[in-house]
Structure formats: C-alpha cells, structure tokens
Design an enzyme around this catalytic site. Structure first.
Site, mmCIF file in Angstrom:
data_model
loop_
_atom_site.group_PDB
_atom_site.id
_atom_site.type_symbol
_atom_site.label_atom_id
_atom_site.label_comp_id
_atom_site.label_asym_id
_atom_site.label_seq_id
_atom_site.Cartn_x
_atom_site.Cartn_y
_atom_site.Cartn_z
ATOM 1 N N TYR A 125 0.911 -1.157 -0.109
ATOM 2 C CA TYR A 125 0.084 0.045 0.044
ATOM 3 C C TYR A 125 1.010 1.189 -0.029
ATOM 4 C CZ TYR A 125 -3.318 3.545 1.665
ATOM 5 O OH TYR A 125 -4.178 4.699 1.630
ATOM 6 N N GLU A 213 -3.208 7.729 -4.039
ATOM 7 C CA GLU A 213 -3.542 6.393 -3.477
ATOM 8 C C GLU A 213 -3.159 5.312 -4.325
ATOM 9 O OE1 GLU A 213 -5.955 4.480 -0.063
ATOM 10 O OE2 GLU A 213 -7.169 5.077 -1.716
#
Length: 226
Positions: A125, A213
């Site tokens: 992530y 993101e």
C-alpha cells in the site's frame, strides 16, 4: 489508483500517472457494451493482454463486492472473451452500483475501464497525502496492501509507516530506496519501486493533489512494479 484534486476517477487517475511516467496497466475506456467488446478485442489482439479485467467506473471504493441495480453482482470482472465483456458491460452502464462507500441508491455508471489483467504476486500500500498536522505531504505506506488500510492500521499498526516529506527538497533517492525496502521489495524490484515512488511524488506536487493512493502498489509475476 486514486489521485484526488477535486474528484478524479480511476481511469483519469491512471491517465495522469501515465503522463508522469508512472508504470500502469494498459487500458481503454468504453461507454457501451459493443464499445467494450471492441476495446477488449483490441486489448487481447494488439496490446498483449491474455485476460481482461473490466471495472465499473464510479467515485467510490468497494466495487468488487458491489451490486448493480441490474442485479449483476461485482463491479470488477475477469474474462478472456470480448463478447462476455460486452454482455457484462450492458449490465453495468446505465445502472447504479451500490458499494459500502456509496449511498443506498448507489452511484450511476456511465463508463467502464477495459484493462489488461495483471498477475500481481505481491501487494503493498502506498499513499501520499497532504497532512495538516504535519504541515505538508506525508507518505503512508505498508507492506500489507490490497486490503483496507484502516484495517491494517487497527490490527497491526507497526506495519504502517508514516513518513513526512519536506515540500521544498522532496524525496531523496536514499529515502525512496529505504521506503521500497520497508515495503519488502527485493532484488531489482527495490530500485523499480523507489523510482515509482519518486514519480508518484512528482505527480502529487505537479497536479496539486491532496491525495495520491495506490492500492495495491504491486509486483507482477514478470517482476514489474505497478
């Protein structure tokens, strides 16, 4: 992949990433079933895709487990058949998709992304956010990607790294490499990941984003960081 300026959808985000040299999966956008079938044919025959991932485009997460007002379950589908891609698209476009992040009515779908399916063997992530408490950009990263980051932070907070970035000096090669290692990339993939991190930061600054993101920030079976 999400790039937040005001509201930027997935395919627009990927377009911005491509512009800044970030490695992305090849894709086309379709606005009807016949258009999607045609785009799938192009991806399979001209763009090197062995399988297609079809993604309904809405400004919300949780699409894979969502339900359409047409009755179709799941806003992310895999297929090797252009005809099937077209039929699935007919049940997506013009209907609302309800996910855990939408209202009970859901969000209307007007286009889909027809992309090359990648075999991701490692998921991490990575996000860059404008954090007022730090007074500038902060990289939030975890070697545990592909899942809800809030869940990771709750269960294993030591697996989530927060790294403030000096807005004037940016990310050094050393800091990017250190972060790639924290994300548990190995071998050649460390340098690839470090390069991608620097390009994502350039994108963040270049478009005045509040958030970039990438989940998953992954490694393919071809040893390519995407």
């Amino acid at each position: 992949a999400v790039v937040s300026t005001q509201s930027t959808g997935e395919y627009q985000s990927k377009g911005l990433m491509d512009k800044y040299g970030v490695t992305i999966q090849p894709f086309l956008v379709a606005t009807s079933g016949s258009d999607a079938a045609e785009k799938a044919h192009i991806m399979l025959n001209e763009r090197g895709a062995e399988e297609i991932v079809l993604k309904a485009q809405i400004l919300a997460g949780g699409r894979g487990k969502g339900t359409f007002s047409s009755g179709l379950k799941g806003g992310v589908k895999l297929s090797k058949e252009p005809g099937e891609i077209g039929q699935l698209t007919e049940k997506m476009i013009g209907f609302n998709l309800v996910t855990k992040q939408t209202s009970a009515q859901g969000s209307p779908v007007s286009n889909v992304m027809v992309a090359k399916a990648l075999n991701i063997v490692k998921e991490t992530y990575l996000a860059i956010v404008l954090d007022r408490s730090y007074g500038g950009p902060v990289i939030v990263a975890s070697p545990d990607g592909g899942v809800d980051i809030e869940e990771v932070a709750e269960k294993t907070p030591e697996r989530v790294f927060k790294i403030p970035v000096d807005i004037f000096s940016g990310i050094s090669d050393e800091a990017a490499t250190d972060l790639a290692e924290k994300l548990e990339f190995e071998g050649d993939a460390v340098q690839q990941a470090a390069t991608e991190i620097k390009k994502l930061y350039e994108l963040f600054i270049g478009v005045d984003a509040t958030q970039v993101e990438v989940n998953p920030f992954g490694l393919t079976d071809q040893n390519e960081v995407v």
